[in-house]
Design a protein around this motif. Sequence first.
Motif: not given
Length: 153
Positions: A29, A33, A77, A81, A91-93, A96, A127
């Motif tokens: 993530t 970013l 990502a 991963e 996962h990223t959400r 974050v 996101l």
Amino acid sequence: MNFNEFTGEVQHRLELPGTGETVRAIRATLYPLGQRIPAENAADLAASLPMEIKWYLTGAVDEHGQRFDWAEFLDRASEIEGRDKATVAYHTRVIVDLVREQVPGSDFEQLRNQLPESENTGNWRKLFEVVDAGGWSDAQEAQTGGGPQPEQE
């Protein structure tokens, strides 16, 4: 929050089996970013995170301020991963959202301002779906039928 608390919280929220998978999800993530946003914004965002975590936004990144959209972010990502894009998107959400809880509101707003959210300029609003749904605890409730369902990839 220190490194162990941060990774423990991510592991809990994502229901990952171990620390290795958890750290990989965090790196997947934060590294892309950090590539996407300018170096000074990455440093501001990272300042409130544990040293081991902030590295993915700042020190590990060779080139900040790259221009790519949400789809490219997911590609990057997912490659890091080693999971499918739908899983990585979730996962990223969640990660974050945890970052949002740890950093000053102005630094998080600065992040959002760097990422165009309309569909024709990058679609980065995806996101922030967990954040916009009220955070992880509300999104968790939504997944069990207690509220609005987040959009799936």
